[in-house]
Design a protein around this motif. Structure first.
Motif, PDB file in Angstrom:
ATOM      1  N   PRO A  12       0.851  -1.348  -0.072  1.00 14.78           N
ATOM      2  CA  PRO A  12      -0.010  -0.033   0.085  1.00 14.78           C
ATOM      3  C   PRO A  12       0.902   1.322  -0.116  1.00 14.78           C
ATOM      4  CG  PRO A  12      -0.951  -1.471   1.637  1.00 14.78           C
ATOM      5  CD  PRO A  12       0.446  -1.951   1.098  1.00 14.78           C
ATOM      6  N   TYR A  13       2.071   1.192   0.198  1.00 15.94           N
ATOM      7  CA  TYR A  13       2.977   2.354   0.258  1.00 15.94           C
ATOM      8  C   TYR A  13       2.920   3.039  -0.974  1.00 15.94           C
ATOM      9  CZ  TYR A  13       5.080   1.356   4.731  1.00 15.94           C
ATOM     10  OH  TYR A  13       5.137   0.972   5.995  1.00 15.94           O
ATOM     11  N   GLU A  36       1.802   4.277  11.949  1.00 13.55           N
ATOM     12  CA  GLU A  36       2.220   5.470  11.931  1.00 13.55           C
ATOM     13  C   GLU A  36       2.989   5.833  10.488  1.00 13.55           C
ATOM     14  OE1 GLU A  36       2.675   4.231  16.210  1.00 13.55           O
ATOM     15  OE2 GLU A  36       3.117   3.230  14.364  1.00 13.55           O
ATOM     16  N   GLU A  37       3.521   5.163   9.781  1.00 12.86           N
ATOM     17  CA  GLU A  37       4.170   5.218   8.682  1.00 12.86           C
ATOM     18  C   GLU A  37       2.765   5.255   7.831  1.00 12.86           C
ATOM     19  OE1 GLU A  37       7.699   3.861   5.780  1.00 12.86           O
ATOM     20  OE2 GLU A  37       6.957   2.384   7.391  1.00 12.86           O
ATOM     21  N   PHE A  38       1.758   4.616   7.636  1.00 14.66           N
ATOM     22  CA  PHE A  38       0.633   4.901   6.853  1.00 14.66           C
ATOM     23  C   PHE A  38       0.168   6.211   6.904  1.00 14.66           C
ATOM     24  CE2 PHE A  38       0.907   0.284   6.292  1.00 14.66           C
ATOM     25  CZ  PHE A  38      -0.330  -0.106   5.256  1.00 14.66           C
ATOM     26  N   GLU A  39      -0.018   6.655   8.202  1.00 18.04           N
ATOM     27  CA  GLU A  39      -0.451   7.733   8.733  1.00 18.04           C
ATOM     28  C   GLU A  39       0.161   9.158   8.040  1.00 18.04           C
ATOM     29  OE1 GLU A  39      -0.943   7.622  12.732  1.00 18.04           O
ATOM     30  OE2 GLU A  39      -2.930   6.391  12.613  1.00 18.04           O
ATOM     31  N   VAL A  40       1.557   9.057   8.120  1.00 18.88           N
ATOM     32  CA  VAL A  40       2.515   9.882   7.700  1.00 18.88           C
ATOM     33  C   VAL A  40       2.404  10.125   6.086  1.00 18.88           C
ATOM     34  CG1 VAL A  40       4.751  10.817   7.502  1.00 18.88           C
ATOM     35  CG2 VAL A  40       3.747  10.169   9.678  1.00 18.88           C
ATOM     36  N   GLY A  89      -0.139   9.527   4.348  1.00 21.64           N
ATOM     37  CA  GLY A  89      -1.544   9.753   3.861  1.00 21.64           C
ATOM     38  C   GLY A  89      -2.179   8.403   3.082  1.00 21.64           C
ATOM     39  N   LEU A  90      -2.023   7.480   3.372  1.00 25.28           N
ATOM     40  CA  LEU A  90      -2.299   6.253   2.753  1.00 25.28           C
ATOM     41  C   LEU A  90      -3.816   5.928   3.285  1.00 25.28           C
ATOM     42  CD1 LEU A  90       0.817   3.719   3.205  1.00 25.28           C
ATOM     43  CD2 LEU A  90      -0.067   5.365   1.051  1.00 25.28           C
ATOM     44  N   PRO A  91      -4.454   5.002   2.324  1.00 23.57           N
ATOM     45  CA  PRO A  91      -5.829   4.371   2.752  1.00 23.57           C
ATOM     46  C   PRO A  91      -5.559   4.028   4.297  1.00 23.57           C
ATOM     47  CG  PRO A  91      -5.250   3.779   0.762  1.00 23.57           C
ATOM     48  CD  PRO A  91      -4.074   4.370   1.316  1.00 23.57           C
ATOM     49  N   PHE A 139      -5.376   2.387   7.529  1.00 27.54           N
ATOM     50  CA  PHE A 139      -4.399   1.210   8.316  1.00 27.54           C
ATOM     51  C   PHE A 139      -5.316  -0.141   8.393  1.00 27.54           C
ATOM     52  CE2 PHE A 139      -2.406  -1.324  11.601  1.00 27.54           C
ATOM     53  CZ  PHE A 139      -1.198  -1.466  10.958  1.00 27.54           C
ATOM     54  N   ALA A 140      -6.415   0.037   8.900  1.00 28.68           N
ATOM     55  CA  ALA A 140      -7.276  -1.034   8.981  1.00 28.68           C
ATOM     56  C   ALA A 140      -7.597  -1.771   7.518  1.00 28.68           C
ATOM     57  CB  ALA A 140      -8.512  -0.671   9.515  1.00 28.68           C
ATOM     58  N   ASP A 141      -7.566  -0.930   6.605  1.00 28.69           N
ATOM     59  CA  ASP A 141      -7.763  -1.374   5.269  1.00 28.69           C
ATOM     60  C   ASP A 141      -6.634  -2.137   4.481  1.00 28.69           C
ATOM     61  OD1 ASP A 141     -10.503  -0.680   5.546  1.00 28.69           O
ATOM     62  OD2 ASP A 141     -10.404   1.100   4.354  1.00 28.69           O
ATOM     63  N   ARG A 142      -5.546  -2.224   5.191  1.00 26.18           N
ATOM     64  CA  ARG A 142      -4.422  -2.458   4.524  1.00 26.18           C
ATOM     65  C   ARG A 142      -4.257  -3.682   3.758  1.00 26.18           C
ATOM     66  NH1 ARG A 142      -3.589  -3.590   9.715  1.00 26.18           N
ATOM     67  NH2 ARG A 142      -2.191  -5.049  10.539  1.00 26.18           N
ATOM     68  N   GLY A 143      -5.199  -4.970   4.333  1.00 27.38           N
ATOM     69  CA  GLY A 143      -5.216  -6.120   3.662  1.00 27.38           C
ATOM     70  C   GLY A 143      -5.937  -6.101   2.342  1.00 27.38           C
ATOM     71  N   LEU A 144      -7.278  -5.349   2.274  1.00 25.78           N
ATOM     72  CA  LEU A 144      -7.934  -5.063   1.110  1.00 25.78           C
ATOM     73  C   LEU A 144      -7.148  -4.350   0.170  1.00 25.78           C
ATOM     74  CD1 LEU A 144     -10.683  -5.229  -0.649  1.00 25.78           C
ATOM     75  CD2 LEU A 144     -11.223  -3.063   0.920  1.00 25.78           C
ATOM     76  N   VAL A 145      -6.430  -3.301   0.620  1.00 27.77           N
ATOM     77  CA  VAL A 145      -5.604  -2.311  -0.505  1.00 27.77           C
ATOM     78  C   VAL A 145      -4.659  -3.467  -1.001  1.00 27.77           C
ATOM     79  CG1 VAL A 145      -4.036  -0.661  -0.478  1.00 27.77           C
ATOM     80  CG2 VAL A 145      -6.198  -0.272   0.666  1.00 27.77           C
ATOM     81  N   THR A 146      -4.028  -4.042  -0.216  1.00 25.23           N
ATOM     82  CA  THR A 146      -2.862  -5.328  -0.705  1.00 25.23           C
ATOM     83  C   THR A 146      -3.488  -6.062  -1.669  1.00 25.23           C
ATOM     84  OG1 THR A 146      -1.501  -4.987   1.247  1.00 25.23           O
ATOM     85  CG2 THR A 146      -1.073  -6.790  -0.336  1.00 25.23           C
ATOM     86  N   ASP A 147      -4.407  -6.585  -1.402  1.00 20.24           N
ATOM     87  CA  ASP A 147      -5.036  -7.727  -2.320  1.00 20.24           C
ATOM     88  C   ASP A 147      -5.496  -6.908  -3.590  1.00 20.24           C
ATOM     89  OD1 ASP A 147      -4.710  -9.553  -0.397  1.00 20.24           O
ATOM     90  OD2 ASP A 147      -7.143  -9.588   0.348  1.00 20.24           O
TER      91      ASP A 147
END
Length: 171
Positions: free
Chosen positions: A91-92, A124-128, A130-132, A134-142
């Protein structure tokens, strides 16, 4: 069998990476691996999953070089050794851009890139970045991995899901 090279600290520059990569290639490992952190946020409260106490040892080292740029550099600094993203936090980077960057490194390296993928662990890295959420990271990755496959294998790639949208592009 491979060797992890650190693209941070003393090794976080061209001469440092070259000093690790070139002798490694001569020594016979199958691949060079490098990890993925775009930034190191202050005040990390996320628990690192690969240590007993949840502390990320990398926090003390400081700045990190960007993974896919390091892959391109190592591609030019070596000739035969494989290159492994270990692990690229999917997601990065936006899906289409990441697909293009990965394809570019693979072309420039003569097909030596292997992509290790993960969803990420550091909120914290997700937040800095400005990504979708953090709780959605699995869906985003898929969804991003599906986008990569679509972009790399279809003649007229198109996709419309929650986090990825493109239609008839040429990668």
């Amino acid at each position: 069998f491979g060797l992890m090279v650190m693209a941070r600290g003393a090794g976080g520059n061209g001469p440092g990476l070259s000093a690790m990569a070139r002798p490694a290639e001569k020594g016979g490992p199958d691949f060079l691996a490098f990890n993925d952190h775009v930034i190191v946020p202050g005040g990390i409260n996320s628990k690192y999953p690969c240590s007993d106490d949840g502390t990320w040892p990398g926090a003390a080292v400081g700045e990190c070089l960007e993974m896919l740029t390091v892959a391109a550099f190592l591609s030019a600094a070596t000739e035969t050794i494989g290159l492994l993203t270990s692990v690229m936090v999917v997601p990065y980077r936006p899906a289409v851009l990441a697909a293009k960057m990965l394809a570019t490194v693979d072309v420039l390296s003569g097909g030596r890139l292997t992509i290790g993928c993960g969803a990420g662990w550091m909120r914290e890295e997700f937040e800095v970045l400005g990504l979708p959420p953090f709780a959605d990271r699995g869906l985003v990755t898929d969804e991003y991995i599906e986008a990569f496959k679509t972009l790399w294998t279809e003649d007229n790639p198109a996709m419309a899901v929650q986090h990825v949208r493109f239609d008839t592009v040429v990668l």
